[in-house]
Enzyme design. Structure first.
Site, PDB file in Angstrom:
ATOM      1  N   HIS A 154      35.557 101.058   5.870  1.00  0.00           N
ATOM      2  CA  HIS A 154      35.522 102.507   6.147  1.00  0.00           C
ATOM      3  C   HIS A 154      35.521 103.341   4.862  1.00  0.00           C
ATOM      4  O   HIS A 154      35.260 104.543   4.914  1.00  0.00           O
ATOM      5  CB  HIS A 154      36.723 102.920   7.000  1.00  0.00           C
ATOM      6  CG  HIS A 154      36.721 102.323   8.369  1.00  0.00           C
ATOM      7  ND1 HIS A 154      35.657 102.445   9.238  1.00  0.00           N
ATOM      8  CD2 HIS A 154      37.653 101.573   9.021  1.00  0.00           C
ATOM      9  CE1 HIS A 154      35.931 101.797  10.365  1.00  0.00           C
ATOM     10  NE2 HIS A 154      37.131 101.258  10.258  1.00  0.00           N
ATOM     11  N   ASP A 188      33.134  93.841  12.705  1.00  0.00           N
ATOM     12  CA  ASP A 188      34.436  94.422  13.040  1.00  0.00           C
ATOM     13  C   ASP A 188      34.204  95.270  14.308  1.00  0.00           C
ATOM     14  O   ASP A 188      33.083  95.672  14.588  1.00  0.00           O
ATOM     15  CB  ASP A 188      34.886  95.310  11.877  1.00  0.00           C
ATOM     16  CG  ASP A 188      36.290  95.865  12.026  1.00  0.00           C
ATOM     17  OD1 ASP A 188      37.216  95.325  11.416  1.00  0.00           O
ATOM     18  OD2 ASP A 188      36.457  96.881  12.756  1.00  0.00           O
ATOM     19  N   HIS A 190      35.078  98.211  14.741  1.00  0.00           N
ATOM     20  CA  HIS A 190      34.795  99.588  14.317  1.00  0.00           C
ATOM     21  C   HIS A 190      33.557  99.622  13.433  1.00  0.00           C
ATOM     22  O   HIS A 190      33.319  98.697  12.647  1.00  0.00           O
ATOM     23  CB  HIS A 190      35.992 100.156  13.532  1.00  0.00           C
ATOM     24  CG  HIS A 190      37.268 100.121  14.291  1.00  0.00           C
ATOM     25  ND1 HIS A 190      38.226  99.142  14.104  1.00  0.00           N
ATOM     26  CD2 HIS A 190      37.735 100.930  15.272  1.00  0.00           C
ATOM     27  CE1 HIS A 190      39.246  99.357  14.929  1.00  0.00           C
ATOM     28  NE2 HIS A 190      38.982 100.440  15.654  1.00  0.00           N
ATOM     29  N   ASP A 277      39.376  92.396  15.196  1.00  0.00           N
ATOM     30  CA  ASP A 277      39.838  93.402  16.170  1.00  0.00           C
ATOM     31  C   ASP A 277      38.889  93.543  17.364  1.00  0.00           C
ATOM     32  O   ASP A 277      39.077  94.413  18.211  1.00  0.00           O
ATOM     33  CB  ASP A 277      40.102  94.758  15.492  1.00  0.00           C
ATOM     34  CG  ASP A 277      39.017  95.185  14.537  1.00  0.00           C
ATOM     35  OD1 ASP A 277      37.958  94.539  14.507  1.00  0.00           O
ATOM     36  OD2 ASP A 277      39.227  96.192  13.820  1.00  0.00           O
TER      37      ASP A 277
HETATM   38 ZN   LIG Z   1      38.280  97.558  12.690  1.00  0.00          ZN
END
Ligand SMILES: [Zn+2]
Length: 336
Positions: A154, A188, A190, A277
């Site tokens: 991120h 991931d 996200h 995740d």
């Molecule tokens: Zn993540």
């Protein structure tokens, strides 16, 4: 399999985070590293080593120098306190002239506080990713795993956010891009916004991400299917967003499309940004992948036959994150 670890990860341990108006224990904590390492040691077949320290020049390949200096100085000045960003740039021509404003200038959310050890921990992760890239890039290893936290995907060029400070996967990809075309595959739950943006206008680095739809999942402002790159990089970014509750059947289809796109790009090297995740037990992901699925996931990636750096991103269920990583790495290095 050779594993490069972040020797300083524990220096960063955010005590709490803020979620929907509540203060909760931070999911991104040092126990994650210990859980993964313990599962790997118990499985056997892995060797662990520390990396040489990266320099700020190394970080500048991906990150703004003023941002790197801010993180260093804010960490040094944090003392026993945690520095939370709270006010973000607004209005025409926003200027930050003091340390409180800089917190907002160099962050894009409230998930990446700066503690005394944050810079050291983030630098340790970057060092590990660059060491892995050098080992794979030189041909010394076919696949190397980077065991690190806090995660990195991120982190933007000049902003921390989403538990991330330095973009380890982007640093590895940038280093490998000196040797030929590179693909980054982000698995991931996200979207890897920072990695996407680091290479958004580049034709020589393909970024592909399979993740939860940003309409309902962090990081909200990027990760849509219509983000395909810009300028020379047009067509070199592929997002495959999936709905909450995605299980193996739906994930398999997106993964096949992602792997196919990587193969078509004909990269010399692959960086796999892996987050556990997507696991069914993960407290924040919302996907429904069982532990055994990670071996299948890796087998699909292994089919590409590419020298690969695997970088650890998210994965917050302490009871399954270690075995998920073991399954992934087994699938990457041995026939399914
Ligand atoms: Zn993540």
């Amino acid at each position: 399999m050779r594993v490069i670890v972040n020797p300083r990860h524990a220096a960063h341990a955010a005590p709490v985070e803020f979620e929907d108006g509540a203060v909760i224990p931070c999911y991104e904590r040092p126990d994650r590293f210990g859980a993964i390492r313990a599962a790997m040691e118990s499985a056997g077949g892995f060797t662990f080593e520390d990396p040489p320290a990266a320099t700020e020049d190394d970080l500048a390949a991906v990150h703004d120098r003023a941002y790197v200096a801010y993180l260093r100085e804010a960490s040094a000045g944090a003392g026993a306190k945690v520095q939370w960003p709270s006010v973000f740039p607004y209005g025409p021509g926003p200027r930050a002239t003091g340390p409180l404003a800089l917190r907002g200038r160099f962050s894009f959310d409230t998930y990446a506080p700066v503690l005394r050890g944050t810079f050291a921990a983030a630098l340790g992760g970057a060092s590990a990713a660059l060491r892995a890239a050098d080992l794979v890039g030189s041909g010394a290893e076919r696949a190397v795993y980077v065991l690190t936290r806090p995660p990195g995907h991120h982190a933007e060029r000049d902003r921390c956010g989403g538990y991330c400070y330095f973009n380890n996967a982007a640093l590895a990809a940038e280093r490998l891009s000196k040797l030929g075309r590179v693909a980054v595959l982000d698995l991931d739950v996200h979207h890897g916004n920072g990695t996407q943006h680091a290479f958004y206008d580049r034709a020589d680095v393909l970024t592909v991400s399979v993740h939860g739809d940003p309409a309902t999942l962090y990081p909200f402002f990027s990760g849509n299917a219509d983000e395909t790159g810009t300028g020379a990089g047009l067509g070199a970014n592929l997002n495959l967003p999936l709905p909450p509750g995605t299980g193996p059947k739906e994930y398999r289809r997106a993964l096949a499309a992602a792997v196919e796109a990587v193969g078509r790009f004909r990269p010399a090297h692959l960086v796999l940004a892996f987050g556990a995740d997507t696991h069914e037990a993960d407290p924040i992901g919302g996907f429904k992948l069982p532990t055994g699925f990670y071996r299948e996931m890796a087998a699909a990636v292994r089919g590409l036959g590419l020298p690969t750096v695997v970088v650890q991103e998210g994965g917050y269920h302490l009871g399954s994150v270690g075995e998920s990583v073991v399954q992934l790495l087994r699938g990457l290095t041995a026939p399914a």
